[in-house]
Design an enzyme around this catalytic site. Structure first.
Site, PDB file in Angstrom:
ATOM      1  N   TYR A   1     -80.195  35.528  60.872  1.00 19.96           N
ATOM      2  CA  TYR A   1     -80.679  34.607  59.832  1.00 19.96           C
ATOM      3  C   TYR A   1     -79.498  33.951  59.099  1.00 19.96           C
ATOM      4  CZ  TYR A   1     -83.476  33.116  55.754  1.00 19.96           C
ATOM      5  OH  TYR A   1     -84.095  32.393  54.752  1.00 19.96           O
TER       6      TYR A   1
ATOM      7  N   LYS B   1     -78.446  29.959  58.926  1.00 19.05           N
ATOM      8  CA  LYS B   1     -78.354  29.216  57.667  1.00 19.05           C
ATOM      9  C   LYS B   1     -76.939  28.678  57.433  1.00 19.05           C
ATOM     10  CE  LYS B   1     -82.681  29.686  56.550  1.00 19.05           C
ATOM     11  NZ  LYS B   1     -83.554  28.498  56.578  1.00 19.05           N
TER      12      LYS B   1
HETATM   13  P1  NAP Z   1     -92.860  31.454  54.621  1.00 20.80           P
HETATM   14  O1  NAP Z   1     -93.685  31.662  53.401  1.00 20.80           O
HETATM   15  O2  NAP Z   1     -92.785  32.526  55.641  1.00 20.80           O
HETATM   16  O3  NAP Z   1     -93.330  30.093  55.323  1.00 20.80           O
HETATM   17  C1  NAP Z   1     -92.710  29.664  56.500  1.00 20.80           C
HETATM   18  C2  NAP Z   1     -93.283  28.334  56.921  1.00 20.80           C
HETATM   19  O4  NAP Z   1     -92.590  27.917  58.112  1.00 20.80           O
HETATM   20  C3  NAP Z   1     -94.751  28.393  57.261  1.00 20.80           C
HETATM   21  O5  NAP Z   1     -95.385  27.233  56.795  1.00 20.80           O
HETATM   22  C4  NAP Z   1     -94.767  28.434  58.793  1.00 20.80           C
HETATM   23  O6  NAP Z   1     -95.903  27.777  59.349  1.00 20.80           O
HETATM   24  C5  NAP Z   1     -93.543  27.579  59.097  1.00 20.80           C
HETATM   25  N1  NAP Z   1     -93.010  27.817  60.442  1.00 20.80           N
HETATM   26  C6  NAP Z   1     -92.485  28.959  60.944  1.00 20.80           C
HETATM   27  N2  NAP Z   1     -92.096  28.777  62.209  1.00 20.80           N
HETATM   28  C7  NAP Z   1     -92.374  27.475  62.506  1.00 20.80           C
HETATM   29  C8  NAP Z   1     -92.204  26.667  63.667  1.00 20.80           C
HETATM   30  N3  NAP Z   1     -91.642  27.170  64.767  1.00 20.80           N
HETATM   31  N4  NAP Z   1     -92.604  25.376  63.620  1.00 20.80           N
HETATM   32  C9  NAP Z   1     -93.171  24.854  62.512  1.00 20.80           C
HETATM   33  N5  NAP Z   1     -93.357  25.579  61.377  1.00 20.80           N
HETATM   34  C10 NAP Z   1     -92.970  26.870  61.386  1.00 20.80           C
HETATM   35  O7  NAP Z   1     -91.342  31.155  54.240  1.00 20.80           O
HETATM   36  P2  NAP Z   1     -90.693  30.524  52.908  1.00 20.80           P
HETATM   37  O8  NAP Z   1     -90.225  31.657  52.076  1.00 20.80           O
HETATM   38  O9  NAP Z   1     -91.569  29.509  52.321  1.00 20.80           O
HETATM   39  O10 NAP Z   1     -89.396  29.855  53.538  1.00 20.80           O
HETATM   40  C11 NAP Z   1     -89.260  28.442  53.721  1.00 20.80           C
HETATM   41  C12 NAP Z   1     -87.800  28.140  54.016  1.00 20.80           C
HETATM   42  O11 NAP Z   1     -86.988  28.598  52.927  1.00 20.80           O
HETATM   43  C13 NAP Z   1     -87.266  28.862  55.254  1.00 20.80           C
HETATM   44  O12 NAP Z   1     -86.346  28.019  55.940  1.00 20.80           O
HETATM   45  C14 NAP Z   1     -86.544  30.044  54.670  1.00 20.80           C
HETATM   46  O13 NAP Z   1     -85.545  30.525  55.540  1.00 20.80           O
HETATM   47  C15 NAP Z   1     -85.974  29.444  53.410  1.00 20.80           C
HETATM   48  N6  NAP Z   1     -85.611  30.425  52.384  1.00 20.80           N
HETATM   49  C16 NAP Z   1     -86.543  31.231  51.811  1.00 20.80           C
HETATM   50  C17 NAP Z   1     -86.137  32.146  50.837  1.00 20.80           C
HETATM   51  C18 NAP Z   1     -87.095  33.072  50.139  1.00 20.80           C
HETATM   52  O14 NAP Z   1     -86.640  33.908  49.351  1.00 20.80           O
HETATM   53  N7  NAP Z   1     -88.391  32.973  50.359  1.00 20.80           N
HETATM   54  C19 NAP Z   1     -84.784  32.224  50.469  1.00 20.80           C
HETATM   55  C20 NAP Z   1     -83.867  31.386  51.076  1.00 20.80           C
HETATM   56  C21 NAP Z   1     -84.286  30.475  52.018  1.00 20.80           C
HETATM   57  P3  NAP Z   1     -97.039  28.554  60.211  1.00 20.80           P
HETATM   58  O15 NAP Z   1     -97.626  29.605  59.330  1.00 20.80           O
HETATM   59  O16 NAP Z   1     -97.990  27.477  60.556  1.00 20.80           O
HETATM   60  O17 NAP Z   1     -96.312  29.134  61.389  1.00 20.80           O
END
Ligand code: NAP
Length: 243
Positions: A150, A154
């Protein structure tokens, strides 16, 4: 003006789509599996008086990305703002990490940004205006035990963003990354309470961030207010990383 948000069915992507709509953007909502949530989000956005449509595509698959962009063009027009948000985790210590764990994370988190950005810049360059905003992570800056795949994806997003920023600055396209810290979504919900507590101790502001905190930064990068900013990484992390 049309924005595409990848992985917008829930979490941070959903908040980004809503915040962009609130600020007058039409929104192409991409999802992979969560079709019901994506359709519900589109209904919510349309009620705000802008256009919205849900598009299924696994953005880690170059052929599906080609189809995605052609479907968007046919139904909503050209993408002016691309938000590379879709992301997954497959956390485990290095010694236990299988090649599939590595590949899946790099494919969805990094390769997808390459496929989508490449597909988006052509029309942006023609229009001499475009915004590419990619969601990285603080662990792309600091590294994290148990997240070699991961963190590499990133960190890759950050290098990719800076390269695109340099390559397309003369065409009126900016490329910036946002590095969220510890944000309250399904991705972090799965962490054990003791793990959450120990992460929170590293956050000077003393709480988790909300998806809206990230969404507001995205809207800034999508707006004219950020027109002289490119190739930057903005940490939205409650002070976790300071340098
Ligand atoms: P999340 O709640 O798990 O949501 C992930 C989203 O990505 C879902 O809408 C999922 O859609 C979609 N997705 C996954 N694989 C996909 C694919 N192959 N094609 C199209 N869509 C896909 O995650 P989140 O926390 O909102 O994270 C969003 C972004 O922020 C990510 O890049 C993550 O790495 C980054 N981030 C998050 C955090 C945190 O603390 N939460 C911190 C730093 C960075 P489906 O359900 O339809 O598959």
């Amino acid at each position: 003006m049309l924005a595409l948000v990848t992985g917008a069915s829930r979490g941070i992507g959903r908040a980004i789509a809503l915040e962009l709509a609130k600020n007058g953007f039409d929104v192409a909502v991409n999802y992979n599996r969560s079709s019901e949530q994506a359709e519900a989000l589109c209904a919510e956005i349309k009620a705000m008086g802008v256009k919205a449509m849900a598009f299924q595509a696994d953005v880690g698959d170059p052929e599906q990305v080609k189809r995605l962009f052609s479907e968007i063009k046919d139904s909503l027009g050209t993408v002016s703002v691309l938000v590379n948000n879709a992301g997954i985790t497959r956390d485990t210590i290095l010694m236990r990490m299988k090649p599939e764990d590595w590949q899946a994370v790099i494919t969805t988190n990094l390769n997808a940004a390459f496929y989508c950005t490449q597909a988006a810049v052509r029309d942006m360059a023609k229009a001499r205006w475009g915004r590419i905003i990619s969601i990285a992570s603080v662990v792309g800056l600091t590294g994290n035990a148990g997240q070699a795949n991961y963190a590499a994806s990133k960190a890759g997003i950050i290098g990719f963003t800076k390269s695109v920023a340099r390559e397309y600055a003369a065409r009126g396209i900016t490329a910036n990354a946002i590095a969220p810290g510890f944000i309250d979504t399904e991705m972090t919900e799965i962490l054990k309470p003791e793990m959450k507590e120990s992460i929170l101790k590293t956050v000077p502001l003393g709480k988790m961030g909300s998806p809206d905190d990230v969404a507001k930064a995205v809207v800034f990068f999508a707006s004219e207010a950020s027109s002289y900013i490119t190739g930057q990484v903005l940490a939205v992390d409650g002070g976790m990383t300071m340098c």
